[in-house]
Design a protein around this motif. Structure first.
Motif, PDB file in Angstrom:
ATOM      1  N   ARG A  49       0.817  -1.218   0.000  1.00 49.73           N
ATOM      2  CA  ARG A  49       0.000   0.000   0.000  1.00 49.73           C
ATOM      3  C   ARG A  49       0.852   1.271   0.000  1.00 49.73           C
ATOM      4  NH1 ARG A  49      -3.303  -3.356   3.665  1.00 49.73           N
ATOM      5  NH2 ARG A  49      -5.211  -3.896   2.542  1.00 49.73           N
ATOM      6  N   THR A  50       2.152   1.129   0.215  1.00 48.30           N
ATOM      7  CA  THR A  50       3.038   2.283   0.090  1.00 48.30           C
ATOM      8  C   THR A  50       3.283   2.603  -1.382  1.00 48.30           C
ATOM      9  OG1 THR A  50       5.102   0.987   0.056  1.00 48.30           O
ATOM     10  CG2 THR A  50       4.215   1.629   2.221  1.00 48.30           C
ATOM     11  N   GLY A  51       2.922   1.678  -2.261  1.00 48.70           N
ATOM     12  CA  GLY A  51       3.144   1.855  -3.682  1.00 48.70           C
ATOM     13  C   GLY A  51       4.458   1.280  -4.171  1.00 48.70           C
ATOM     14  N   ASN A  52       5.235   0.719  -3.264  1.00 50.17           N
ATOM     15  CA  ASN A  52       6.535   0.157  -3.630  1.00 50.17           C
ATOM     16  C   ASN A  52       6.419  -1.364  -3.745  1.00 50.17           C
ATOM     17  OD1 ASN A  52       9.277  -0.751  -3.644  1.00 50.17           O
ATOM     18  ND2 ASN A  52       9.897   1.192  -2.735  1.00 50.17           N
ATOM     19  N   LYS A  53       6.228  -1.851  -4.970  1.00 47.53           N
ATOM     20  CA  LYS A  53       6.032  -3.285  -5.187  1.00 47.53           C
ATOM     21  C   LYS A  53       7.282  -4.095  -4.869  1.00 47.53           C
ATOM     22  CE  LYS A  53       2.485  -2.695  -8.753  1.00 47.53           C
ATOM     23  NZ  LYS A  53       2.110  -2.961 -10.167  1.00 47.53           N
ATOM     24  N   ALA A  54       8.442  -3.542  -5.183  1.00 47.46           N
ATOM     25  CA  ALA A  54       9.692  -4.256  -4.919  1.00 47.46           C
ATOM     26  C   ALA A  54       9.891  -4.447  -3.420  1.00 47.46           C
ATOM     27  CB  ALA A  54      10.870  -3.486  -5.511  1.00 47.46           C
ATOM     28  N   LEU A  55       9.566  -3.444  -2.648  1.00 47.23           N
ATOM     29  CA  LEU A  55       9.702  -3.529  -1.197  1.00 47.23           C
ATOM     30  C   LEU A  55       8.715  -4.539  -0.619  1.00 47.23           C
ATOM     31  CD1 LEU A  55      11.728  -1.888   0.469  1.00 47.23           C
ATOM     32  CD2 LEU A  55       9.835  -0.460   1.231  1.00 47.23           C
ATOM     33  N   ALA A  56       7.515  -4.563  -1.175  1.00 46.27           N
ATOM     34  CA  ALA A  56       6.515  -5.531  -0.729  1.00 46.27           C
ATOM     35  C   ALA A  56       6.973  -6.960  -1.035  1.00 46.27           C
ATOM     36  CB  ALA A  56       5.172  -5.253  -1.397  1.00 46.27           C
ATOM     37  N   ALA A  57       7.547  -7.154  -2.219  1.00 49.29           N
ATOM     38  CA  ALA A  57       8.039  -8.479  -2.601  1.00 49.29           C
ATOM     39  C   ALA A  57       9.184  -8.920  -1.696  1.00 49.29           C
ATOM     40  CB  ALA A  57       8.492  -8.472  -4.058  1.00 49.29           C
ATOM     41  N   LEU A  58      10.057  -7.971  -1.366  1.00 50.69           N
ATOM     42  CA  LEU A  58      11.182  -8.284  -0.478  1.00 50.69           C
ATOM     43  C   LEU A  58      10.681  -8.624   0.924  1.00 50.69           C
ATOM     44  CD1 LEU A  58      14.204  -8.505  -0.074  1.00 50.69           C
ATOM     45  CD2 LEU A  58      14.277  -6.032   0.362  1.00 50.69           C
ATOM     46  N   THR A  59       9.682  -7.889   1.387  1.00 53.92           N
ATOM     47  CA  THR A  59       9.085  -8.181   2.691  1.00 53.92           C
ATOM     48  C   THR A  59       8.489  -9.581   2.702  1.00 53.92           C
ATOM     49  OG1 THR A  59       8.547  -5.850   3.069  1.00 53.92           O
ATOM     50  CG2 THR A  59       7.330  -7.470   4.367  1.00 53.92           C
ATOM     51  N   LEU A  60       7.769  -9.927   1.646  1.00 55.78           N
ATOM     52  CA  LEU A  60       7.180 -11.257   1.531  1.00 55.78           C
ATOM     53  C   LEU A  60       8.254 -12.335   1.587  1.00 55.78           C
ATOM     54  CD1 LEU A  60       4.654 -13.037   0.895  1.00 55.78           C
ATOM     55  CD2 LEU A  60       5.232 -12.752  -1.520  1.00 55.78           C
ATOM     56  N   ALA A  61       9.323 -12.138   0.833  1.00 52.03           N
ATOM     57  CA  ALA A  61      10.399 -13.128   0.790  1.00 52.03           C
ATOM     58  C   ALA A  61      11.076 -13.292   2.150  1.00 52.03           C
ATOM     59  CB  ALA A  61      11.425 -12.727  -0.269  1.00 52.03           C
ATOM     60  N   LEU A  62      11.358 -12.180   2.809  1.00 57.00           N
ATOM     61  CA  LEU A  62      12.048 -12.245   4.100  1.00 57.00           C
ATOM     62  C   LEU A  62      11.158 -12.828   5.188  1.00 57.00           C
ATOM     63  CD1 LEU A  62      13.990  -8.853   4.024  1.00 57.00           C
ATOM     64  CD2 LEU A  62      14.941 -11.155   3.793  1.00 57.00           C
ATOM     65  N   ASP A  63       9.864 -12.488   5.182  1.00 52.50           N
ATOM     66  CA  ASP A  63       8.946 -13.059   6.161  1.00 52.50           C
ATOM     67  C   ASP A  63       8.804 -14.565   5.941  1.00 52.50           C
ATOM     68  OD1 ASP A  63       8.507 -10.696   7.485  1.00 52.50           O
ATOM     69  OD2 ASP A  63       6.591 -10.245   6.522  1.00 52.50           O
ATOM     70  N   LEU A  64       8.850 -14.984   4.686  1.00 52.29           N
ATOM     71  CA  LEU A  64       8.805 -16.415   4.373  1.00 52.29           C
ATOM     72  C   LEU A  64      10.090 -17.097   4.841  1.00 52.29           C
ATOM     73  CD1 LEU A  64       7.604 -17.939   1.011  1.00 52.29           C
ATOM     74  CD2 LEU A  64       9.737 -18.708   2.055  1.00 52.29           C
ATOM     75  N   LEU A  65      11.211 -16.503   4.497  1.00 48.93           N
ATOM     76  CA  LEU A  65      12.497 -17.141   4.773  1.00 48.93           C
ATOM     77  C   LEU A  65      12.830 -17.231   6.255  1.00 48.93           C
ATOM     78  CD1 LEU A  65      14.638 -15.705   1.844  1.00 48.93           C
ATOM     79  CD2 LEU A  65      13.877 -18.068   2.168  1.00 48.93           C
ATOM     80  N   LYS A  66      12.289 -16.317   7.051  1.00 52.62           N
ATOM     81  CA  LYS A  66      12.584 -16.428   8.488  1.00 52.62           C
ATOM     82  C   LYS A  66      11.904 -17.665   9.077  1.00 52.62           C
ATOM     83  CE  LYS A  66       9.127 -13.011  10.064  1.00 52.62           C
ATOM     84  NZ  LYS A  66       8.985 -11.619  10.581  1.00 52.62           N
ATOM     85  N   GLY A  67      10.768 -18.060   8.528  1.00 51.92           N
ATOM     86  CA  GLY A  67      10.133 -19.304   8.942  1.00 51.92           C
ATOM     87  C   GLY A  67      10.948 -20.512   8.515  1.00 51.92           C
ATOM     88  N   THR A  68      11.448 -20.462   7.287  1.00 52.16           N
ATOM     89  CA  THR A  68      12.289 -21.548   6.774  1.00 52.16           C
ATOM     90  C   THR A  68      13.574 -21.670   7.585  1.00 52.16           C
ATOM     91  OG1 THR A  68      11.424 -21.178   4.537  1.00 52.16           O
ATOM     92  CG2 THR A  68      13.471 -22.423   4.729  1.00 52.16           C
ATOM     93  N   ALA A  69      14.204 -20.539   7.858  1.00 53.07           N
ATOM     94  CA  ALA A  69      15.461 -20.551   8.610  1.00 53.07           C
ATOM     95  C   ALA A  69      15.269 -21.116  10.006  1.00 53.07           C
ATOM     96  CB  ALA A  69      16.027 -19.134   8.685  1.00 53.07           C
ATOM     97  N   ALA A  70      14.176 -20.757  10.662  1.00 56.98           N
ATOM     98  CA  ALA A  70      13.917 -21.248  12.014  1.00 56.98           C
ATOM     99  C   ALA A  70      13.781 -22.764  12.035  1.00 56.98           C
ATOM    100  CB  ALA A  70      12.647 -20.593  12.570  1.00 56.98           C
TER     101      ALA A  70
END
Length: 199
Positions: A49-70
């Motif tokens: 909703r900030t209008g930054n699609k790249a930042l949203a995609a990066l947030t999605l990836a990092l939130d996903l990967l922290k679950g995988t890493a744990a």
């Protein structure tokens, strides 16, 4: 000994899961506090909703990967510790101590945990999400449906410890989506693309 390792994995997972990547990234990008816009959530959908699609995609990836890493870190101590680590990451994302226990809704982290514990479950979740999203254009309904489908599939396949974990996570997912469920019932939930269903 095993209980101690599981508790350690739970704690490590919680700390990883509690990293609020959406909040951190939007602040670093000079977009302010993502909690002050949209739903007030720290997840990728609200970052979008900030209008930054790249930042949203990066947030999605990092939130996903922290679950995988744990899960992977917990897996160093054994299979049950891996499950504990995944649960810890999910709890950390939903209830981060740094943000007064007000975190995200957990969908990306849910997928990340599934990816590490039983990757077909992650694939199945994404396929069900996509199918429901194409038909209804409701992101929240897609996630809720996919989470239940994941638990049912794991149960059918006899993956009992993982099925129990995802049963607990699905329950928490529904609780965090309570407002979305209310809007769905009233026909007020935003569709993918920004429109709302009319009553």
């Amino acid at each position: 000994m095993m209980l101690g390792l599981c508790l350690l994995s739970l704690a490590i997972g919680y700390l990883l899961g509690s990293i609020p990547f959406g909040l951190i990234l939007t602040k670093l990008a000079g977009l302010g506090d993502v909690r002050t816009i949209g739903s007030g959530n720290i997840g990728a959908t609200n970052v979008l909703r900030t209008g930054n699609k790249a930042l949203a995609a990066l947030t999605l990836a990092l939130d996903l990967l922290k679950g995988t890493a744990a899960v992977l870190i917990g897996g160093l101590f054994g299979p049950y510790a891996a499950i504990a680590g995944g649960f810890g990451a999910f709890l950390g994302h939903l209830f981060p101590v740094w943000l007064g226990f007000r975190g995200g809704k957990g969908v990306a982290t849910f997928i990340g945990v599934a990816l590490a514990l039983y990757w077909p479950a992650a694939l199945g979740f994404c396929l069900v999400w996509l199918l429901v999203a194409l038909v209804t254009r409701y992101s929240s309904l897609s996630a809720l449906t996919a989470s239940v489908a994941t638990v049912l599939a794991l149960t059918f396949l006899g993956q009992w410890p993982v099925a129990i974990l995802f049963g607990l996570m699905t329950l928490l997912l529904y609780l965090r989506h309570a407002e979305n469920i209310g809007r769905l019932r009233r026909g007020e939930e935003s569709r993918i693309g920004g429109t709302k269903q009319r009553a």
